[in-house]
Each structure stands twice: as structure tokens, then as C-alpha cells.
Design a protein around this motif. Structure first.
Motif, PDB file in Angstrom:
ATOM      1  N   TYR A 101      28.991  35.106  48.149  1.00  0.00           N
ATOM      2  CA  TYR A 101      30.151  35.238  49.039  1.00  0.00           C
ATOM      3  C   TYR A 101      31.406  34.695  48.352  1.00  0.00           C
ATOM      4  O   TYR A 101      32.472  35.327  48.388  1.00  0.00           O
ATOM      5  N   LEU A 102      31.286  33.546  47.710  1.00  0.00           N
ATOM      6  CA  LEU A 102      32.441  32.998  47.003  1.00  0.00           C
ATOM      7  C   LEU A 102      32.851  33.879  45.830  1.00  0.00           C
ATOM      8  O   LEU A 102      34.034  34.018  45.532  1.00  0.00           O
ATOM      9  N   ALA A 103      31.868  34.503  45.183  1.00  0.00           N
ATOM     10  CA  ALA A 103      32.188  35.423  44.093  1.00  0.00           C
ATOM     11  C   ALA A 103      32.983  36.619  44.621  1.00  0.00           C
ATOM     12  O   ALA A 103      33.916  37.100  43.965  1.00  0.00           O
ATOM     13  N   LEU A 104      32.605  37.119  45.820  1.00  0.00           N
ATOM     14  CA  LEU A 104      33.362  38.214  46.434  1.00  0.00           C
ATOM     15  C   LEU A 104      34.806  37.790  46.678  1.00  0.00           C
ATOM     16  O   LEU A 104      35.751  38.520  46.353  1.00  0.00           O
ATOM     17  N   LEU A 105      34.995  36.594  47.238  1.00  0.00           N
ATOM     18  CA  LEU A 105      36.355  36.119  47.503  1.00  0.00           C
ATOM     19  C   LEU A 105      37.151  35.986  46.207  1.00  0.00           C
ATOM     20  O   LEU A 105      38.332  36.338  46.151  1.00  0.00           O
ATOM     21  N   ASN A 106      36.504  35.472  45.166  1.00  0.00           N
ATOM     22  CA  ASN A 106      37.198  35.324  43.885  1.00  0.00           C
ATOM     23  C   ASN A 106      37.570  36.676  43.290  1.00  0.00           C
ATOM     24  O   ASN A 106      38.589  36.805  42.596  1.00  0.00           O
ATOM     25  N   SER A 107      36.749  37.704  43.560  1.00  0.00           N
ATOM     26  CA  SER A 107      36.998  39.022  42.977  1.00  0.00           C
ATOM     27  C   SER A 107      38.180  39.725  43.627  1.00  0.00           C
ATOM     28  O   SER A 107      38.705  40.694  43.082  1.00  0.00           O
ATOM     29  N   ILE A 108      38.591  39.273  44.814  1.00  0.00           N
ATOM     30  CA  ILE A 108      39.710  39.921  45.515  1.00  0.00           C
ATOM     31  C   ILE A 108      40.887  38.961  45.627  1.00  0.00           C
ATOM     32  O   ILE A 108      41.607  38.948  46.621  1.00  0.00           O
ATOM     33  N   GLY A 109      41.092  38.195  44.589  1.00  0.00           N
ATOM     34  CA  GLY A 109      42.144  37.184  44.614  1.00  0.00           C
ATOM     35  C   GLY A 109      43.515  37.727  44.958  1.00  0.00           C
ATOM     36  O   GLY A 109      44.328  37.040  45.577  1.00  0.00           O
ATOM     37  N   THR A 110      43.789  39.011  44.607  1.00  0.00           N
ATOM     38  CA  THR A 110      45.096  39.595  44.912  1.00  0.00           C
ATOM     39  C   THR A 110      45.265  39.875  46.396  1.00  0.00           C
ATOM     40  O   THR A 110      46.346  40.260  46.834  1.00  0.00           O
TER      41      THR A 110
END
Length: 272
Positions: free
Chosen positions: A174-183
């Protein structure tokens, strides 16, 4: 998947369309936050794109939509107006509308203003009630107290995700998903909301608005949602004769992420 920018008057919205248009109404999605764009919702809607046209977009002040707006133009009523104009600009006609979390509260505001534009309504991981109502249920909920102890003892990866996912083994993903959409981050200010400077997301009496709407409504909720406890979803279901309630077992606020297949299947059956 098709990305575009759509001018809705005083702002431009970043729009992502999944699936192909067909005979059935398009599914328009209002994301939560509101200080984040729509990207974190994709896991729940990609399965639907096999047989539905899904329209996601970033609210004004979020993600790739118009940023840097004055504070007084970051208000819920503008989100409702932008959504109405987007539906018109894309020539979608009558749509099925899903609001997630804060977006669910905005969706209630939308059907209050534009009931004719919606065929069916879905309220996911959200609430028609106040923060005080949530707090009362949480205070008496043993599972919440237990999870708070886990969060207090956790560190690193878990600390920022235990409230969102129930299965802690999914926390790194889940945190990886959030990091992947930083923009996708946004300009909306939690501080302004806490100071009472943001207008209400929900209309004055959400229950009455939904009863007046009198259209099929799906209430879709994680069993262990720690933001909007499931007791509030059951309360709304009881108050709303036109509603169906689907509780996703062993999931928290991000039920669409923890069990996207079951989550999207509930939507597919409801829309059918």
C-alpha cells in the motif's frame, strides 16, 4: 486507458478513462482526500474496466488538475460544480456515480444539486454522518482500541498504514502504491478544515437528500474501516430504503486495495 485534460470553465481537470463506452451509463468516480488525486483508487476500478466505462479525475487543486488556486476556490461546492461540468463536457448523459471517502460526501452534495444526472449512486468507505458520530462508535469499538495499540507499537512502514489496511502484510504494498503516485498530491489544507474555514462536504441533511433522491444506492464498506466505522454504514442502510449494503470482510478503509476482486464484483452486480 486514456488520459486527457478537460476544460470545465475556470479550471482544467486531469481525466483518466478506463474501458470503452457502451450502451450502459458511464461510471464517474469522485476520489477522497481531498489532498490527493485519484491514482490510489485504480486497483479497485481496473477490474471493472473489462466491461464498464470508468471515468476518474483529479479534483481541482489535486494531482494534475489546475493547482495553485486561492484558498477560497478550494471548497466542496466547486468540486460538485466541476463534476457536473465534466459530465456535460464529456457528453456522458446520465451516469452512475461513485464517491469514495471524502468523495462520497461530495457525491451526496452532487445528487442534492443534480439528481437528474445520476442513475445509480455508490458510497464507498464514507459516511453521511459527522466526525462526532464516528468518534462515539470508535470509542466503544474494541477492535479499534486493539488496532490503536498495534499502531502505537509499530514503526516505519506500518505506522502510516495501519488505519488504512487491515491485513498488515499488505502495508508495504500500500505504501509502495502511494509512493508511486507522488505527483497526485494536492493543495487542500487539513489545517484550514480544522480551523472551520472549509465548507461542509455533505449537504445539511444527507439522509433526507438520499431519501429524496430515491434511487438505488450501494453502500460499500470495509468491515474494519477505522476512519468511518462500519456502524455508520449500517445506520445509513437502515435509514435508506433504496440502499444495499455490502461489507467487505477483513478490510479497512482501503477495501478496494485489500480485496479489489470482491470490491469490484459488488459494484458490477449492483450496476447490472
Amino acid at each position: 486507458m486514456r488520459d486527457s485534460f478537460v476544460d470545465v470553465g475556470d479550471v482544467t481537470l486531469f481525466v483518466r478513462e478506463l474501458g470503452e463506452r457502451g450502451d450502459r451509463p458511464s461510471l464517474v468516480v469522485m476520489h477522497g482526500g481531498p489532498d490527493v488525486g485519484h491514482g490510489y483508487l485504480l486497483p479497485g476500478f481496473e477490474p471493472l474496466a473489462r466491461d464498464h466505462h470508468v471515468v476518474l479525475f483529479d479534483f481541482r487543486g489535486c494531482g494534475r488538475s489546475t493547482r495553485g488556486l486561492p484558498d477560497d476556490e478550494l471548497q466542496p461546492e466547486y468540486v460538485v460544480r466541476d463534476t457536473h461540468r465534466l459530465v456535460d463536457q464529456l457528453e456522458l448523459g446520465q451516469v452512475d456515480l461513485l464517491g469514495f471517502s471524502t468523495g462520497g460526501r461530495a457525491a451526496m452534495g452532487f445528487v442534492d444539486k443534480h439528481p437528474e444526472q445520476v442513475r445509480r449512486l455508490m458510497l464507498a468507505s464514507t459516511s453521511a454522518y459527522t466526525s462526532a458520530d464516528s468518534a462515539r462508535y470508535l470509542a466503544d469499538w474494541p477492535e479499534y482500541q486493539r488496532r490503536q495499540r498495534i499502531e502505537d507499537e509499530a514503526n516505519g512502514v506500518l505506522r502510516n498504514s495501519t488505519v488504512f489496511v487491515w491485513d498488515l502484510s499488505l502495508a508495504p504494498a500500500y505504501l509502495a502504491l502511494l509512493n508511486s503516485i507522488g505527483t497526485d498530491q494536492g493543495d487542500w489544507s487539513l489545517e484550514r478544515a480544522m480551523q472551520g474555514l472549509m465548507h461542509p462536504w455533505c449537504p445539511g441533511d444527507p439522509e433526507q437528500v438520499l431519501r429524496t433522491l430515491n434511487k438505488p444506492t450501494l453502500i460499500l464498506h470495509g468491515e474494519y474501516d477505522m476512519g468511518f466505522p462500519v456502524q455508520l454504514a449500517r445506520r445509513l442502510h437502515t435509514a435508506l430504503p433504496t440502499s444495499q449494503l455490502a461489507v467487505i470482510p477483513n478490510t479497512a478503509h482501503m477495501a478496494h486495495f485489500e480485496n479489489p476482486t470482491l470490491w469490484s464484483d459488488h459494484i458490477r452486480r449492483f450496476l447490472a
